[in-house]
Structures are given as C-alpha cells and as structure tokens.
Design a protein around this motif. Structure first.
Motif, short mmCIF file in Angstrom:
data_model
loop_
_atom_site.label_atom_id
_atom_site.label_comp_id
_atom_site.label_asym_id
_atom_site.label_seq_id
_atom_site.Cartn_x
_atom_site.Cartn_y
_atom_site.Cartn_z
N THR A 7 0.85 -1.19 0.00
CA THR A 7 0.00 0.00 0.00
C THR A 7 0.88 1.24 0.00
O THR A 7 1.95 1.25 0.62
CB THR A 7 -0.95 0.04 1.21
OG1 THR A 7 -1.72 1.25 1.15
CG2 THR A 7 -0.22 -0.02 2.53
N ASP A 8 0.42 2.27 -0.68
CA ASP A 8 1.14 3.55 -0.67
C ASP A 8 0.90 4.32 0.63
O ASP A 8 1.53 5.35 0.86
CB ASP A 8 0.71 4.41 -1.86
CG ASP A 8 1.17 3.83 -3.19
OD1 ASP A 8 2.18 3.10 -3.20
OD2 ASP A 8 0.52 4.10 -4.22
N LYS A 9 -0.01 3.82 1.47
CA LYS A 9 -0.31 4.48 2.74
C LYS A 9 0.68 4.10 3.84
O LYS A 9 0.55 4.53 4.98
CB LYS A 9 -1.74 4.17 3.17
CG LYS A 9 -2.75 4.78 2.23
CD LYS A 9 -4.15 4.51 2.68
CE LYS A 9 -5.13 5.15 1.69
NZ LYS A 9 -6.51 4.93 2.09
N ALA A 10 1.66 3.27 3.50
CA ALA A 10 2.76 2.91 4.40
C ALA A 10 4.05 3.05 3.59
O ALA A 10 4.02 3.01 2.36
CB ALA A 10 2.59 1.48 4.92
N PRO A 37 5.05 7.89 5.10
CA PRO A 37 4.91 7.29 3.76
C PRO A 37 5.05 8.29 2.62
O PRO A 37 5.68 7.98 1.61
CB PRO A 37 3.50 6.70 3.77
CG PRO A 37 3.10 6.61 5.18
CD PRO A 37 3.89 7.63 5.93
N GLU A 38 4.50 9.47 2.78
CA GLU A 38 4.51 10.45 1.70
C GLU A 38 5.88 11.05 1.42
O GLU A 38 6.18 11.43 0.29
CB GLU A 38 3.52 11.60 2.01
CG GLU A 38 2.09 11.18 2.17
CD GLU A 38 1.74 10.60 3.53
OE1 GLU A 38 0.65 10.02 3.65
OE2 GLU A 38 2.56 10.71 4.49
N GLU A 56 0.84 3.49 13.00
CA GLU A 56 0.02 3.94 11.87
C GLU A 56 0.42 3.22 10.59
O GLU A 56 -0.44 2.87 9.76
CB GLU A 56 0.11 5.45 11.68
CG GLU A 56 -0.65 6.25 12.74
CD GLU A 56 -2.16 6.06 12.67
OE1 GLU A 56 -2.72 5.90 11.56
OE2 GLU A 56 -2.80 6.08 13.75
N ASN A 57 1.70 2.97 10.42
CA ASN A 57 2.17 2.24 9.24
C ASN A 57 1.66 0.79 9.26
O ASN A 57 1.18 0.28 8.25
CB ASN A 57 3.70 2.27 9.15
CG ASN A 57 4.23 3.66 8.85
OD1 ASN A 57 3.51 4.54 8.40
ND2 ASN A 57 5.50 3.85 9.11
N ALA A 60 -2.09 0.82 8.48
CA ALA A 60 -2.36 1.03 7.05
C ALA A 60 -2.16 -0.25 6.24
O ALA A 60 -2.96 -0.58 5.36
CB ALA A 60 -1.47 2.15 6.51
N GLU A 63 -5.08 -2.71 7.15
CA GLU A 63 -6.36 -2.29 6.56
C GLU A 63 -6.37 -2.51 5.05
O GLU A 63 -7.38 -2.93 4.49
CB GLU A 63 -6.65 -0.84 6.92
CG GLU A 63 -7.02 -0.69 8.39
CD GLU A 63 -7.26 0.74 8.83
OE1 GLU A 63 -7.00 1.69 8.04
OE2 GLU A 63 -7.71 0.92 9.97
N ASN A 64 -5.25 -2.26 4.40
CA ASN A 64 -5.15 -2.51 2.96
C ASN A 64 -5.33 -4.00 2.65
O ASN A 64 -5.85 -4.36 1.60
CB ASN A 64 -3.80 -2.03 2.43
CG ASN A 64 -3.64 -2.25 0.95
OD1 ASN A 64 -4.31 -1.61 0.15
ND2 ASN A 64 -2.77 -3.17 0.58
#
Length: 125
Positions: A7-10, A37-38, A56-57, A60, A63-64
C-alpha cells in the motif's frame, strides 16, 4: 498460496522485502520503522511520535489487506532503548485498548536508518 501485499499508505520497503505477506488467512507485516509514507522522512523527535508513526504504518498495511488492529494476534516491538518501554506502552495502549494481542518487546543494538523503534505484527484477515 502466498500473496505479496503493498500500500502507498505505508512506507515502501527499504530493502529486498515486502511490506507484508498473506498466507492462509494470516497477514505477516514486515517491521515498520517510523517513516512518513509520503515523504520518507524518519520520525525521531520523540519515542512517542515514533511509536505512533510505526503503529500507523502497521495499521495502514493491515487495513489494505482487509484486516485491522483488532485482528492482530501477535506484535513484536524492537527498541533502541528499553528505558522508553513505559512511553511506548502509553502510546501502544491507545491503539490496543480492549484488544490486547500477544507481544514481545526487546532492546536491540541498532535499527534500520537509526530508528528509535520498529514494530511488526501478525493478524488474521
């Protein structure tokens, strides 16, 4: 069958490994250091903020994969300083309030990118 998860959210992996692997309904995350991540920036101003970012990583990634923190069965925490144990527990307890998975926490000599903490988890889907 093994399924590689991303996932790009991590943060992207910083080496030749996957963010997570799914096999037979289990999700195995790789250790998550506190990278944003960003930007790829390492959160290191405090152990509290670093713990939150690592969790949080993990969240993410789970959840992905169609899982969640509530479905975590085991957590491993690696600290660069065991004196931070109490502060880590305080933040960790906000993420794992009523659900308390099995857990290990150890001090290590050094973590990737000189991170303060690394957290990995195993969860059911």
């Amino acid at each position: 069958m093994l399924k590689t998860l991303h996932t790009d959210k991590a943060p992207a992996a910083v080496g030749p490994y996957s963010q997570a692997i799914e096999v037979e309904g289990l999700i195995f995350t790789s250790g998550q250091i506190p990278l944003v991540p960003e930007t790829g920036e390492l959160v290191s101003e405090s152990i509290e903020k670093a713990t939150e970012r690592s969790l949080e990583n993990v969240k993410a990634i789970l959840e992905n994969a169609g899982s969640s923190l509530e479905k975590v069965i085991k957590v491993n925490i690696f600290l660069d300083d065991m004196n931070d144990f109490g502060k880590v527990n305080e933040i960790y307890g906000k993420y794992f309030d009523s659900h308390k998975p099995a857990r290990s926490c150890v001090e290590v000599a050094k973590l990737p990118k000189d991170a303060l903490i690394e957290i990995e988890a195993i969860a059911v889907k």
